[in-house]
Design a protein around this motif. Sequence first.
Motif, PDB file in Angstrom:
ATOM      1  N   ASN A 137       0.778  -1.631   0.235  1.00  0.00           N
ATOM      2  CA  ASN A 137      -0.212   0.112   0.133  1.00  0.00           C
ATOM      3  C   ASN A 137       0.826   1.619  -0.393  1.00  0.00           C
ATOM      4  O   ASN A 137      -0.136   2.204   0.322  1.00  0.00           O
ATOM      5  CB  ASN A 137      -0.752  -0.067   1.611  1.00  0.00           C
ATOM      6  CG  ASN A 137      -2.182  -1.029   0.838  1.00  0.00           C
ATOM      7  OD1 ASN A 137      -2.592  -1.550  -0.109  1.00  0.00           O
ATOM      8  ND2 ASN A 137      -1.638  -2.090   2.189  1.00  0.00           N
ATOM      9  N   GLY A 138       2.636   1.062  -0.470  1.00  0.00           N
ATOM     10  CA  GLY A 138       2.843   2.317  -0.680  1.00  0.00           C
ATOM     11  C   GLY A 138       3.811   2.577   1.058  1.00  0.00           C
ATOM     12  O   GLY A 138       3.784   3.775   1.509  1.00  0.00           O
ATOM     13  N   GLY A 139       3.108   1.369   1.839  1.00  0.00           N
ATOM     14  CA  GLY A 139       3.876   1.954   2.617  1.00  0.00           C
ATOM     15  C   GLY A 139       2.640   2.526   4.253  1.00  0.00           C
ATOM     16  O   GLY A 139       3.027   2.779   5.416  1.00  0.00           O
ATOM     17  N   ASP A 140       2.112   2.516   3.739  1.00  0.00           N
ATOM     18  CA  ASP A 140       0.310   3.578   4.602  1.00  0.00           C
ATOM     19  C   ASP A 140       0.343   2.697   5.636  1.00  0.00           C
ATOM     20  O   ASP A 140       0.097   1.051   5.467  1.00  0.00           O
ATOM     21  CB  ASP A 140      -0.665   4.108   3.397  1.00  0.00           C
ATOM     22  CG  ASP A 140      -1.930   4.004   4.191  1.00  0.00           C
ATOM     23  OD1 ASP A 140      -1.442   5.421   5.357  1.00  0.00           O
ATOM     24  OD2 ASP A 140      -3.129   4.306   4.320  1.00  0.00           O
ATOM     25  N   LEU A 141      -0.071   2.845   6.692  1.00  0.00           N
ATOM     26  CA  LEU A 141      -0.500   2.617   7.898  1.00  0.00           C
ATOM     27  C   LEU A 141      -1.495   2.774   8.917  1.00  0.00           C
ATOM     28  O   LEU A 141      -1.925   2.599   9.537  1.00  0.00           O
ATOM     29  CB  LEU A 141       0.730   2.763   9.116  1.00  0.00           C
ATOM     30  CG  LEU A 141       2.469   1.915   8.668  1.00  0.00           C
ATOM     31  CD1 LEU A 141       3.605   2.630   9.910  1.00  0.00           C
ATOM     32  CD2 LEU A 141       2.361   0.736   9.125  1.00  0.00           C
ATOM     33  N   ASP A 142      -2.290   3.455   7.545  1.00  0.00           N
ATOM     34  CA  ASP A 142      -3.315   4.322   8.199  1.00  0.00           C
ATOM     35  C   ASP A 142      -3.662   5.302   9.715  1.00  0.00           C
ATOM     36  O   ASP A 142      -2.333   5.309  10.014  1.00  0.00           O
ATOM     37  CB  ASP A 142      -4.606   2.925   8.215  1.00  0.00           C
ATOM     38  CG  ASP A 142      -5.903   3.369   7.708  1.00  0.00           C
ATOM     39  OD1 ASP A 142      -6.496   4.766   8.193  1.00  0.00           O
ATOM     40  OD2 ASP A 142      -7.024   2.476   7.567  1.00  0.00           O
ATOM     41  N   PHE A 143      -4.622   5.910  10.079  1.00  0.00           N
ATOM     42  CA  PHE A 143      -4.952   6.430  11.559  1.00  0.00           C
ATOM     43  C   PHE A 143      -4.087   5.549  12.303  1.00  0.00           C
ATOM     44  O   PHE A 143      -5.120   4.687  12.411  1.00  0.00           O
ATOM     45  CB  PHE A 143      -5.650   6.785  11.321  1.00  0.00           C
ATOM     46  CG  PHE A 143      -5.741   8.218  10.824  1.00  0.00           C
ATOM     47  CD1 PHE A 143      -5.834   9.133  10.722  1.00  0.00           C
ATOM     48  CD2 PHE A 143      -6.765   7.621   9.286  1.00  0.00           C
ATOM     49  CE1 PHE A 143      -5.874  10.614  10.588  1.00  0.00           C
ATOM     50  CE2 PHE A 143      -6.745   8.940   8.490  1.00  0.00           C
ATOM     51  CZ  PHE A 143      -6.194  10.392   8.486  1.00  0.00           C
ATOM     52  N   PHE A 144      -3.758   6.184  13.335  1.00  0.00           N
ATOM     53  CA  PHE A 144      -3.178   5.050  14.672  1.00  0.00           C
ATOM     54  C   PHE A 144      -3.429   6.439  15.551  1.00  0.00           C
ATOM     55  O   PHE A 144      -2.483   7.502  16.004  1.00  0.00           O
ATOM     56  CB  PHE A 144      -2.027   4.449  14.772  1.00  0.00           C
ATOM     57  CG  PHE A 144      -1.216   5.215  14.079  1.00  0.00           C
ATOM     58  CD1 PHE A 144      -0.177   5.934  15.305  1.00  0.00           C
ATOM     59  CD2 PHE A 144      -0.394   5.223  12.732  1.00  0.00           C
ATOM     60  CE1 PHE A 144       1.127   6.354  14.764  1.00  0.00           C
ATOM     61  CE2 PHE A 144       1.424   5.335  12.145  1.00  0.00           C
ATOM     62  CZ  PHE A 144       1.099   6.234  13.331  1.00  0.00           C
ATOM     63  N   ALA A 145      -2.806   5.436  16.943  1.00  0.00           N
ATOM     64  CA  ALA A 145      -3.604   6.439  18.098  1.00  0.00           C
ATOM     65  C   ALA A 145      -2.357   6.265  18.912  1.00  0.00           C
ATOM     66  O   ALA A 145      -1.332   5.533  18.512  1.00  0.00           O
ATOM     67  CB  ALA A 145      -4.820   6.547  18.885  1.00  0.00           C
ATOM     68  N   ARG A 146      -1.799   7.041  19.830  1.00  0.00           N
ATOM     69  CA  ARG A 146       0.050   7.149  20.912  1.00  0.00           C
ATOM     70  C   ARG A 146      -0.618   5.286  21.516  1.00  0.00           C
ATOM     71  O   ARG A 146      -2.226   5.568  22.006  1.00  0.00           O
ATOM     72  CB  ARG A 146       0.224   8.008  21.881  1.00  0.00           C
ATOM     73  CG  ARG A 146      -0.118   8.572  21.267  1.00  0.00           C
ATOM     74  CD  ARG A 146       0.541  10.263  22.427  1.00  0.00           C
ATOM     75  NE  ARG A 146       0.632  11.205  22.205  1.00  0.00           N
ATOM     76  CZ  ARG A 146       2.529  11.799  21.529  1.00  0.00           C
ATOM     77  NH1 ARG A 146       3.103  10.898  21.569  1.00  0.00           N
ATOM     78  NH2 ARG A 146       3.007  12.803  21.290  1.00  0.00           N
ATOM     79  N   GLY A 147      -0.167   4.794  21.865  1.00  0.00           N
ATOM     80  CA  GLY A 147      -0.087   3.918  22.418  1.00  0.00           C
ATOM     81  C   GLY A 147      -0.079   2.756  21.719  1.00  0.00           C
ATOM     82  O   GLY A 147       0.360   1.691  22.418  1.00  0.00           O
ATOM     83  N   ALA A 148      -0.098   3.058  19.837  1.00  0.00           N
ATOM     84  CA  ALA A 148      -0.800   1.586  19.166  1.00  0.00           C
ATOM     85  C   ALA A 148       0.823   1.210  18.390  1.00  0.00           C
ATOM     86  O   ALA A 148       1.225  -0.115  17.616  1.00  0.00           O
ATOM     87  CB  ALA A 148      -1.941   1.627  18.039  1.00  0.00           C
ATOM     88  N   MET A 149       1.975   1.679  18.502  1.00  0.00           N
ATOM     89  CA  MET A 149       2.979   1.788  17.651  1.00  0.00           C
ATOM     90  C   MET A 149       4.173   1.722  18.733  1.00  0.00           C
ATOM     91  O   MET A 149       4.222   1.760  19.733  1.00  0.00           O
ATOM     92  CB  MET A 149       3.309   3.082  16.738  1.00  0.00           C
ATOM     93  CG  MET A 149       2.982   3.046  15.653  1.00  0.00           C
ATOM     94  SD  MET A 149       2.248   1.116  14.531  1.00  0.00           S
ATOM     95  CE  MET A 149       1.238   1.607  13.389  1.00  0.00           C
ATOM     96  N   VAL A 150       4.922   0.703  18.236  1.00  0.00           N
ATOM     97  CA  VAL A 150       6.537   1.051  19.622  1.00  0.00           C
ATOM     98  C   VAL A 150       6.627   2.415  19.689  1.00  0.00           C
ATOM     99  O   VAL A 150       6.645   3.326  18.700  1.00  0.00           O
ATOM    100  CB  VAL A 150       7.948  -0.010  18.619  1.00  0.00           C
ATOM    101  CG1 VAL A 150       7.573  -1.382  18.450  1.00  0.00           C
ATOM    102  CG2 VAL A 150       7.901   0.765  17.634  1.00  0.00           C
ATOM    103  N   LYS A 151       7.741   2.408  20.422  1.00  0.00           N
ATOM    104  CA  LYS A 151       8.383   4.490  21.258  1.00  0.00           C
ATOM    105  C   LYS A 151       8.566   4.877  20.698  1.00  0.00           C
ATOM    106  O   LYS A 151       8.325   6.039  20.106  1.00  0.00           O
ATOM    107  CB  LYS A 151       9.025   4.197  22.686  1.00  0.00           C
ATOM    108  CG  LYS A 151       8.733   5.503  23.344  1.00  0.00           C
ATOM    109  CD  LYS A 151       9.302   4.774  24.822  1.00  0.00           C
ATOM    110  CE  LYS A 151       9.217   6.270  25.902  1.00  0.00           C
ATOM    111  NZ  LYS A 151      10.101   7.145  24.620  1.00  0.00           N
ATOM    112  N   ALA A 152       9.844   4.431  19.754  1.00  0.00           N
ATOM    113  CA  ALA A 152       9.743   4.864  19.424  1.00  0.00           C
ATOM    114  C   ALA A 152       9.674   5.271  17.800  1.00  0.00           C
ATOM    115  O   ALA A 152       9.757   6.450  17.114  1.00  0.00           O
ATOM    116  CB  ALA A 152      12.418   4.083  18.475  1.00  0.00           C
ATOM    117  N   PHE A 153       9.648   4.524  16.987  1.00  0.00           N
ATOM    118  CA  PHE A 153       8.199   4.998  15.869  1.00  0.00           C
ATOM    119  C   PHE A 153       6.920   5.891  16.614  1.00  0.00           C
ATOM    120  O   PHE A 153       6.452   6.881  15.730  1.00  0.00           O
ATOM    121  CB  PHE A 153       7.546   3.434  15.492  1.00  0.00           C
ATOM    122  CG  PHE A 153       7.022   4.079  14.100  1.00  0.00           C
ATOM    123  CD1 PHE A 153       7.345   3.659  13.035  1.00  0.00           C
ATOM    124  CD2 PHE A 153       6.222   4.700  14.170  1.00  0.00           C
ATOM    125  CE1 PHE A 153       7.232   3.655  11.538  1.00  0.00           C
ATOM    126  CE2 PHE A 153       5.145   4.480  12.706  1.00  0.00           C
ATOM    127  CZ  PHE A 153       5.842   4.428  11.817  1.00  0.00           C
TER     128      PHE A 153
END
Length: 639
Positions: A326-342
């Motif tokens: 999808n061209g790198g698209d991760l869609d919408f996300f809020a805090r807490g959904a990804m690893v901290k550095a990202f």
Amino acid sequence: MFDTIRNHKKYLMGFLLILIIPSFILFGVQGFNDADQRGAVVATVDGQEITQLEWDQAHQTESQRLREAMPTLDAKLLDSEDARYATLERLVRQRVLAVAAQKFNLFTSDQRLARDLQNNEVIASLRRPDGTLDVDAYRQLLGRQGMTPEMFEAQVRADLSQRQVAQGIQSSGFATEGLAKVSLDAFFEQREVRLARFTASELAAQVSLTDADMETFYNNNPALFQSQEQADVEYLVLDAAALQKSIALAEADVRAYYDQNAVRLSGNEERRASHILLTLAPDASAADKAVVREKAAALLAQVKAAPHTFAEVAKANSQDPGSAINGGDLDFFARGAMVKAFEDATFALQKGAISELVESEFGFHIIQLTDIKTPPQRSFGEMRAEIEAELKKQQAQKQFADSAEAFSNLVYEQGDNLTAAAERFKLEIQTARGLTRKPQASAGVLANERLLNAIFAADSIDKKRNTEAIETASGQLVSARIVQYAPARTQPLAEVREQVRQRLVAQRSADLARTTGAKQLDAWKSGADAAGLSAALVVSRDNAQGLSGPMLNAALSADPKQLPAWVGVDLGEQGYAVVKVDKVLPRQPRDGQAKMQEVQQYSQWWSSAESSAYYDTLKERFKVRIKVPAPKPVVAPAR
């Protein structure tokens, strides 16, 4: 003989010491105690034992959880042999999945564990206004359940790992439309039937009893007329919910909380991002890491020079298979959904900006922020009630945490009354009469199994001392004491004469119904006029037309090659029924949405069956042995 022992007791004692001391050296006192307390082995999984104590604890925990979730649930269902055996089977299943997860190397990463904990509603309620976790409250919450944070997190991690064992089977199951149709048409086949019911209650008037009949029945069935042991008790409830009602808030505190948290309380900001990931093995050498970094830096320079090409570069180079397409698209996300550095890098970007290289445990990321979704800020007036409720909840939880230990100590130290604790914590001493050992849903906090066990413990009955403070729900402690106790007894015939009469009439009228029905069935099979049968009904598994389970099963089990078929059905205390099956009818065809839903439902059943078969394979592979016999099905006694 006794003279010999007495005369040589010094030698005998020495001999016994020679036998006993090595045992204590090898195993210790605790070893003997543990072996005794753990009880008999009730099951084994891959050579690992499950003991009676573990089974009892698991059933107690599960019963308590179900009572809290469904206060009106009949406690007798949870105390039955079937319910206890079901708990053992679930305990065995957990062990099987745990062994499988370990042997198949199915582990849960720290990131997956963190996401699950962040989505836990109970843990979320312990967050401070600034969003940080109240660690002390977290530890106290788990401590009341006999766990440390490390134990709880290990349990969650194990549960997530175990889910992976059957996940592949469950997610891969499917059924074709043709297979679903053949199976469902057979399962929901219709049959045209006629019925005759011989109801015990309608024949009760024909039953006559003598005093001798009732006395004989009473003497032969004393267990039916036992009164349970009962106790009149008084008790105290220290409850965070009750504390919340007495809390008064200052206007300035409510306003300050709004000013500090309005943005957060209005809703979580979400961000949409795309990324290019170049993966890096956890054990990569410094040289390998430098090579990956150099390649990532070259890609970073490329997309910064031409930001509009980010999607194309991601498709061609990103090693994240889920987003690269999808061209790198991760869609919408809020805090807490990804690893901290990202996450930190993403939430520091302006819309449209591209980050520098971001290193995480997965490798090197290049992030482009493509959109920001910020919810509108709500006014103080809109949020006032919500803020007041939140502040009162926080203060009540703090008061409860501060008071819990003192409450527990006081009801123990002044164990002959609850007055001191009631006065100190401004609580009302409540009373209950006729409390029994078996939990009753209508008893409120007194339906708690642990509390009832404490109330009816020998020390509580004999000395009428306070029970320890027992947690009956999250944020709730209860202590109780017996005021008056009546042991179980067989009630005299004079007290239960009406019960005896009703039971005996019910038994004999059911016998009469069975005899009458069976006689009529024989007559109809021999060709007698069937005028006593009902009008024809078309029944199926999805349209029982009011037939009870046994009657419907009898109708659908009759041999379709030998119609008309006559079947007698014993309905136990309700009486007897005769079912005549005249025709087998095809199922009504389904179309459109109903047909699609049926195929989906059948696919789920198929997946469930495959998962069950896979679990049976695991049980065989890991040599599961349940040493407790399964409860026998309850069968209505023949009369």
